[in-house]
Design a protein around this motif. Structure first.
Motif, PDB file in Angstrom:
ATOM      1  N   GLN A 109      -1.072  -0.944 -14.058  1.00 22.49           N
ATOM      2  CA  GLN A 109      -0.051  -0.691 -13.291  1.00 22.49           C
ATOM      3  C   GLN A 109       0.359   0.585 -13.027  1.00 22.49           C
ATOM      4  OE1 GLN A 109       2.990  -1.332 -16.888  1.00 22.49           O
ATOM      5  NE2 GLN A 109       2.501  -3.328 -15.735  1.00 22.49           N
ATOM      6  N   ALA A 110       1.103   1.004 -12.157  1.00 21.96           N
ATOM      7  CA  ALA A 110       1.752   2.154 -11.771  1.00 21.96           C
ATOM      8  C   ALA A 110       3.029   2.370 -11.619  1.00 21.96           C
ATOM      9  CB  ALA A 110       0.909   2.870 -10.528  1.00 21.96           C
ATOM     10  N   GLU A 111       3.716   3.034 -12.096  1.00 22.82           N
ATOM     11  CA  GLU A 111       5.195   3.286 -11.913  1.00 22.82           C
ATOM     12  C   GLU A 111       5.330   4.494 -10.972  1.00 22.82           C
ATOM     13  OE1 GLU A 111       8.848   4.469 -14.668  1.00 22.82           O
ATOM     14  OE2 GLU A 111       8.201   2.319 -15.181  1.00 22.82           O
ATOM     15  N   ILE A 112       5.988   4.406  -9.734  1.00 20.45           N
ATOM     16  CA  ILE A 112       6.021   5.531  -8.651  1.00 20.45           C
ATOM     17  C   ILE A 112       7.469   5.684  -8.194  1.00 20.45           C
ATOM     18  CG2 ILE A 112       5.025   6.167  -6.435  1.00 20.45           C
ATOM     19  CD1 ILE A 112       3.079   3.791  -6.868  1.00 20.45           C
ATOM     20  N   ALA A 113       7.896   6.890  -8.556  1.00 14.38           N
ATOM     21  CA  ALA A 113       9.282   7.170  -8.120  1.00 14.38           C
ATOM     22  C   ALA A 113       9.210   7.453  -6.607  1.00 14.38           C
ATOM     23  CB  ALA A 113       9.592   8.675  -8.731  1.00 14.38           C
ATOM     24  N   TYR A 114      10.416   6.899  -6.080  1.00 15.78           N
ATOM     25  CA  TYR A 114      10.807   7.088  -4.553  1.00 15.78           C
ATOM     26  C   TYR A 114      10.479   8.301  -4.084  1.00 15.78           C
ATOM     27  CZ  TYR A 114      12.809   2.447  -5.276  1.00 15.78           C
ATOM     28  OH  TYR A 114      13.269   1.236  -5.428  1.00 15.78           O
ATOM     29  N   ASP A 115      10.939   9.533  -4.921  1.00 17.74           N
ATOM     30  CA  ASP A 115      10.725  11.045  -4.342  1.00 17.74           C
ATOM     31  C   ASP A 115       9.203  11.353  -4.090  1.00 17.74           C
ATOM     32  OD1 ASP A 115      10.447  11.161  -6.976  1.00 17.74           O
ATOM     33  OD2 ASP A 115      11.640  12.781  -7.180  1.00 17.74           O
ATOM     34  N   VAL A 116       8.242  10.598  -4.742  1.00 20.73           N
ATOM     35  CA  VAL A 116       6.744  10.981  -4.457  1.00 20.73           C
ATOM     36  C   VAL A 116       5.854   9.860  -3.481  1.00 20.73           C
ATOM     37  CG1 VAL A 116       6.600  11.838  -6.710  1.00 20.73           C
ATOM     38  CG2 VAL A 116       5.805   9.514  -6.377  1.00 20.73           C
ATOM     39  N   ILE A 117       6.767   9.022  -3.014  1.00 20.74           N
ATOM     40  CA  ILE A 117       6.167   8.141  -2.085  1.00 20.74           C
ATOM     41  C   ILE A 117       6.437   8.880  -0.681  1.00 20.74           C
ATOM     42  CG2 ILE A 117       6.375   5.942  -0.786  1.00 20.74           C
ATOM     43  CD1 ILE A 117       7.541   4.635  -3.617  1.00 20.74           C
ATOM     44  N   SER A 118       5.163   8.999   0.268  1.00 20.61           N
ATOM     45  CA  SER A 118       5.350   9.540   1.273  1.00 20.61           C
ATOM     46  C   SER A 118       5.232   8.171   2.423  1.00 20.61           C
ATOM     47  CB  SER A 118       4.297  10.514   1.749  1.00 20.61           C
ATOM     48  OG  SER A 118       2.857   9.746   1.751  1.00 20.61           O
ATOM     49  N   LYS A 119       4.787   7.220   2.057  1.00 25.89           N
ATOM     50  CA  LYS A 119       4.656   6.233   2.738  1.00 25.89           C
ATOM     51  C   LYS A 119       4.281   4.787   2.212  1.00 25.89           C
ATOM     52  CE  LYS A 119       2.579   4.477   7.159  1.00 25.89           C
ATOM     53  NZ  LYS A 119       1.512   5.008   8.232  1.00 25.89           N
ATOM     54  N   ALA A 120       5.136   3.723   2.246  1.00 29.63           N
ATOM     55  CA  ALA A 120       4.683   2.472   1.493  1.00 29.63           C
ATOM     56  C   ALA A 120       5.176   1.544   2.764  1.00 29.63           C
ATOM     57  CB  ALA A 120       5.830   2.341   0.558  1.00 29.63           C
ATOM     58  N   GLN A 121       3.923   0.547   2.516  1.00 37.96           N
ATOM     59  CA  GLN A 121       3.816  -0.601   3.596  1.00 37.96           C
ATOM     60  C   GLN A 121       3.477  -1.822   2.985  1.00 37.96           C
ATOM     61  OE1 GLN A 121       1.084   1.718   6.585  1.00 37.96           O
ATOM     62  NE2 GLN A 121       2.499   0.249   7.992  1.00 37.96           N
ATOM     63  N   VAL A 122       3.931  -3.109   3.651  1.00 35.20           N
ATOM     64  CA  VAL A 122       3.512  -4.311   3.186  1.00 35.20           C
ATOM     65  C   VAL A 122       2.039  -4.620   3.585  1.00 35.20           C
ATOM     66  CG1 VAL A 122       3.964  -6.854   3.329  1.00 35.20           C
ATOM     67  CG2 VAL A 122       5.987  -5.276   2.941  1.00 35.20           C
ATOM     68  N   VAL A 123       1.282  -5.069   2.879  1.00 36.49           N
ATOM     69  CA  VAL A 123      -0.120  -5.230   3.349  1.00 36.49           C
ATOM     70  C   VAL A 123       0.009  -6.753   3.911  1.00 36.49           C
ATOM     71  CG1 VAL A 123      -2.564  -5.648   2.476  1.00 36.49           C
ATOM     72  CG2 VAL A 123      -1.028  -3.742   1.433  1.00 36.49           C
ATOM     73  N   SER A 126       0.837  -1.274  -0.052  1.00 36.13           N
ATOM     74  CA  SER A 126       0.008  -0.003  -0.001  1.00 36.13           C
ATOM     75  C   SER A 126       1.042   1.224  -0.135  1.00 36.13           C
ATOM     76  CB  SER A 126      -0.970   0.188   1.077  1.00 36.13           C
ATOM     77  OG  SER A 126      -1.617   1.238   1.175  1.00 36.13           O
ATOM     78  N   VAL A 127       0.959   2.077  -1.048  1.00 40.28           N
ATOM     79  CA  VAL A 127       1.607   3.154  -1.386  1.00 40.28           C
ATOM     80  C   VAL A 127       0.893   4.462  -1.090  1.00 40.28           C
ATOM     81  CG1 VAL A 127       3.136   4.151  -2.679  1.00 40.28           C
ATOM     82  CG2 VAL A 127       3.271   1.692  -2.640  1.00 40.28           C
ATOM     83  N   LYS A 128       1.172   5.227  -0.451  1.00 37.43           N
ATOM     84  CA  LYS A 128       0.647   6.710  -0.324  1.00 37.43           C
ATOM     85  C   LYS A 128       1.642   7.599  -0.696  1.00 37.43           C
ATOM     86  CE  LYS A 128      -1.658   9.912   2.837  1.00 37.43           C
ATOM     87  NZ  LYS A 128      -2.220   9.808   4.368  1.00 37.43           N
ATOM     88  N   THR A 129       1.103   8.495  -1.955  1.00 36.95           N
ATOM     89  CA  THR A 129       1.856   9.467  -2.442  1.00 36.95           C
ATOM     90  C   THR A 129       1.811  10.681  -1.598  1.00 36.95           C
ATOM     91  OG1 THR A 129       0.193  10.217  -3.933  1.00 36.95           O
ATOM     92  CG2 THR A 129       1.642   8.273  -4.673  1.00 36.95           C
ATOM     93  N   LYS A 130       2.804  11.564  -2.044  1.00 29.44           N
ATOM     94  CA  LYS A 130       2.696  12.920  -1.517  1.00 29.44           C
ATOM     95  C   LYS A 130       1.690  13.654  -1.798  1.00 29.44           C
ATOM     96  CE  LYS A 130       7.806  13.158  -0.614  1.00 29.44           C
ATOM     97  NZ  LYS A 130       8.961  13.514  -1.267  1.00 29.44           N
ATOM     98  N   GLU A 131       0.839  13.273  -2.862  1.00 25.29           N
ATOM     99  CA  GLU A 131      -0.197  14.071  -3.353  1.00 25.29           C
ATOM    100  C   GLU A 131      -1.464  13.331  -2.622  1.00 25.29           C
ATOM    101  OE1 GLU A 131       1.718  12.533  -6.043  1.00 25.29           O
ATOM    102  OE2 GLU A 131       3.089  14.619  -5.953  1.00 25.29           O
ATOM    103  N   ASN A 132      -1.319  12.569  -1.567  1.00 26.28           N
ATOM    104  CA  ASN A 132      -2.317  11.810  -0.898  1.00 26.28           C
ATOM    105  C   ASN A 132      -3.137  10.832  -1.628  1.00 26.28           C
ATOM    106  OD1 ASN A 132      -2.433  12.230   1.740  1.00 26.28           O
ATOM    107  ND2 ASN A 132      -4.140  13.672   1.922  1.00 26.28           N
ATOM    108  N   GLU A 133      -2.737  10.206  -2.726  1.00 24.94           N
ATOM    109  CA  GLU A 133      -3.143   9.521  -3.352  1.00 24.94           C
ATOM    110  C   GLU A 133      -2.699   7.781  -3.077  1.00 24.94           C
ATOM    111  OE1 GLU A 133      -3.320   7.525  -7.981  1.00 24.94           O
ATOM    112  OE2 GLU A 133      -1.881   8.846  -7.529  1.00 24.94           O
TER     113      GLU A 133
END
Length: 154
Positions: free
Chosen positions: A137-151, A94-101
């Motif tokens: 699919q979504a390619e997500i750059a590390y610099d836009v990830i605010s939080k990433a957790q294993v579900v 579960s990845v939360k981006t800095k844009e709150n997505e």
């Protein structure tokens, strides 16, 4: 100075056990040392003991009083390190981006710049009634990830 000594001892211990890696090192003003480690194959109690002894046995309590905590990164803790992402390929994140997505999907690829998540979604058919399952699919750059957790699934 004390922090530098602790850091040097920690680096030496982790060089000896290459499957382990550092998540965080904090040395508080009261000389409480808190170390969080992770491992390519997970962390067991013996790994924490190894790191603890590598530091504690090389510091002199007569010179500097301290307390030492060596912990493993918990299963519910956010991912902080490229190696943590790599060891979790194939698991659901579960990845939360800095844009709150928030995006949830299977971690399928990891590189130096970004991660790739894949998931299935139900969408309306292009023609006619009903829904069809599509692979997204979504390619997500590390610099836009605010939080990433294993579900964790039970």
């Amino acid at each position: 100075m004390f922090r530098d000594t602790v850091h040097t001892l920690l680096v030496e211990a982790l060089e000896e056990r290459e499957e382990l890696f550092l998540i965080s090192l904090d040395v508080l003003p009261d000389n409480t040392i808190k170390i969080i480690i992770d491992g390519d194959n997970g962390v067991v109690v013996e790994d924490c003991i190894f790191v603890s002894r590598a530091i504690e046995h090389n510091l002199d309590r007569e010179e500097q009083d301290f307390s030492l905590q060596v912990l493993s990164a918990g299963a519910t803790e956010p991912l902080m390190n490229l190696r943590q992402y790599m060891k979790n390929i194939g698991r659901t994140l579960s990845v939360k981006t800095k844009e709150n997505e928030t995006i949830e999907g299977e971690l399928t690829q990891v590189n130096e710049d970004n991660i790739l998540l894949e998931w299935k979604a139900r969408e309306p058919k292009p023609v006619g009634k009903g829904k069809v399952t599509v692979k997204k699919q979504a390619e997500i750059a590390y610099d836009v990830i605010s939080k990433a957790q294993v579900v964790i699934k039970f």
